[in-house]
Design an enzyme around this catalytic site. Structure first.
Site, PDB file in Angstrom:
ATOM      1  N   ASP A  78       0.849  -1.150   0.086  1.00  0.00           N
ATOM      2  CA  ASP A  78      -0.128   0.129   0.096  1.00  0.00           C
ATOM      3  C   ASP A  78       0.823   1.416  -0.109  1.00  0.00           C
ATOM      4  OD1 ASP A  78      -1.927  -2.024   0.446  1.00  0.00           O
ATOM      5  OD2 ASP A  78      -1.944  -1.470   2.718  1.00  0.00           O
ATOM      6  N   GLU A  88     -10.608  -0.987  -4.129  1.00  0.00           N
ATOM      7  CA  GLU A  88     -10.518  -0.405  -2.922  1.00  0.00           C
ATOM      8  C   GLU A  88      -8.973   0.397  -3.345  1.00  0.00           C
ATOM      9  OE1 GLU A  88      -9.373  -3.792  -0.425  1.00  0.00           O
ATOM     10  OE2 GLU A  88      -7.685  -4.441  -1.556  1.00  0.00           O
TER      11      GLU A  88
HETATM   12  O1  FUB Z   1      -2.849  -3.877   3.064  1.00  0.00           O
HETATM   13  C1  FUB Z   1      -4.155  -4.278   3.550  1.00  0.00           C
HETATM   14  C2  FUB Z   1      -5.149  -3.782   2.233  1.00  0.00           C
HETATM   15  O2  FUB Z   1      -4.810  -4.706   1.256  1.00  0.00           O
HETATM   16  C3  FUB Z   1      -5.329  -2.644   2.049  1.00  0.00           C
HETATM   17  O3  FUB Z   1      -6.285  -1.836   2.581  1.00  0.00           O
HETATM   18  C4  FUB Z   1      -5.775  -2.683   0.691  1.00  0.00           C
HETATM   19  O4  FUB Z   1      -5.839  -1.661  -0.341  1.00  0.00           O
HETATM   20  C5  FUB Z   1      -4.944  -4.104   0.046  1.00  0.00           C
HETATM   21  O5  FUB Z   1      -3.732  -3.586  -0.466  1.00  0.00           O
END
Ligand code: FUB
Length: 339
Positions: free
Chosen positions: A35, A210
């Site tokens: 991330d 996301e």
């Molecule tokens: O790193 C945790 C989760 O995995 C993040 O919230 C998402 O975007 C994915 O990368």
């Protein structure tokens, strides 16, 4: 002292709450982490990730890493720890996790937005902390900025915050949401950057899961985001464009997808270098294609972004080692001539 792949991180300064370490580390992947929120600050690339080199950064704190050339990196130590967030236990959950930071600057201050889990049975939350410099120390604002959960509008996971200050209007926006709810929500932030002025209703971008990121180039707003399962080969980056930071969106397709050597690329950021070129900073799993869940750890990588004459983003080639970009960008040629 930290070590990674036999290369030594040399501690060059130690302060009360600050540890600075430098190391020449591998290029693509750059280091273990996920991330990555990247920014260019005074000619240096800064990365604020989940985790960090060698697995030494746990889910109870954030670190920051910077490089002038993308070959030698400086660790700025811990910038925010879980035990500095006083409201974190208010939900009564037994354990809490920090991940997916997003950083913005305005008026000489720095704002670190971050996700707080668990997401079940208590809802996930987004917090924000403020500093006078990118390396902190960051002081938490004292309360959650967004709380997820079930409402009349359905389920919302308050994760993956990204703040964007529109250079044209001066307004600041917060983008967030993802995973099971797979819902994007956008707010206009207050002038203080630690409060919400109002929610902006936006269309859901096609294939949104996301990790939203917003950048502007030549008057076009690009909203890019992760699609798919975070630990499966279908994880990928897609994007939409708009004439405003809140849509209406035009879906443009996928730009970063698994290939023969790297799987599940996602949760990324775009940066514009001093020379006006663009890079994408993202995480991926370095392994060959195979069925099922991805194995190992997510790795941070950096690659070149190219735009077509019509402003669309060309498919991005994932590179390894010497193929990876360095700063200043040395040439415009692609290691993958077909691109
Ligand atoms: O790193 C945790 C989760 O995995 C993040 O919230 C998402 O975007 C994915 O990368």
């Amino acid at each position: 002292m930290m070590r990674r792949s036999g290369k030594r991180w040399i501690v060059s300064a130690v302060g009360v709450a600050l540890v600075i370490a430098t190391a020449a580390i591998a290029r693509n992947p750059v280091f273990q982490g996920a991330d990555p929120h990247a920014m260019m600050i005074d000619g240096e690339m800064w990365i604020f990730p989940t985790g960090g080199p060698g697995g030494s950064w746990a889910a109870d704190r954030f670190g920051a890493f910077s490089s002038r050339d993308l070959k030698t990196w400086t660790s700025h130590g811990e910038i925010l720890r879980r035990d500095q967030i006083r409201w974190i236990g208010d939900d009564g959950a037994k354990a809490h996790f920090l991940w997916a930071p997003g950083v913005a600057t305005r008026g000489g201050k720095w704002y670190l937005y971050y996700s707080v889990g668990p997401q079940n049975p208590t809802p996930s939350r987004i917090g924000v902390a403020v500093a006078d410099a990118p390396q902190g120390p960051y002081r938490d604002s004292g309360r959650p900025l967004v709380t997820g959960g079930r409402s009349a509008n359905g389920e919302f996971e308050a994760i993956d915050p990204m703040a964007f200050v529109d250079p044209r209007s001066g307004k600041a926006y917060l983008y967030a949401g993802g995973s099971a709810g797979a819902k994007l929500r956008v707010w206009e932030l207050g002038r203080d950057m630690v409060s919400l002025a109002r929610e902006v209703t936006v269309d859901q971008p096609a294939n949104f899961t996301e990790g939203a990121f917003l950048h502007e180039r030549n008057g076009v707003y690009y909203l890019s985001y992760s699609h798919g399962h975070w630990d499966r080969p279908d994880y990928s980056v897609h994007y939409v464009t708009a004439r405003s930071p809140v849509g209406p969106w035009r879906y443009r397709g996928a730009i970063l997808t698994s290939d023969a050597r790297h799987q599940g690329p996602g949760h990324h950021s775009f940066v514009r270098t001093a020379r006006g070129e663009w890079l994408i900073v993202y995480h991926r799993w370095d392994q060959r294609p195979g069925p099922g869940q991805l194995k190992g750890e997510r790795q941070v990588a950096i690659d070149r972004v190219r735009y077509g004459a019509d402003g669309t983003i060309l498919p991005i080639a994932m590179t390894d080692g010497e193929e990876a970009p360095t700063l200043p960008l040395n040439n415009h040629s692609s290691p993958h001539p077909a691109l």
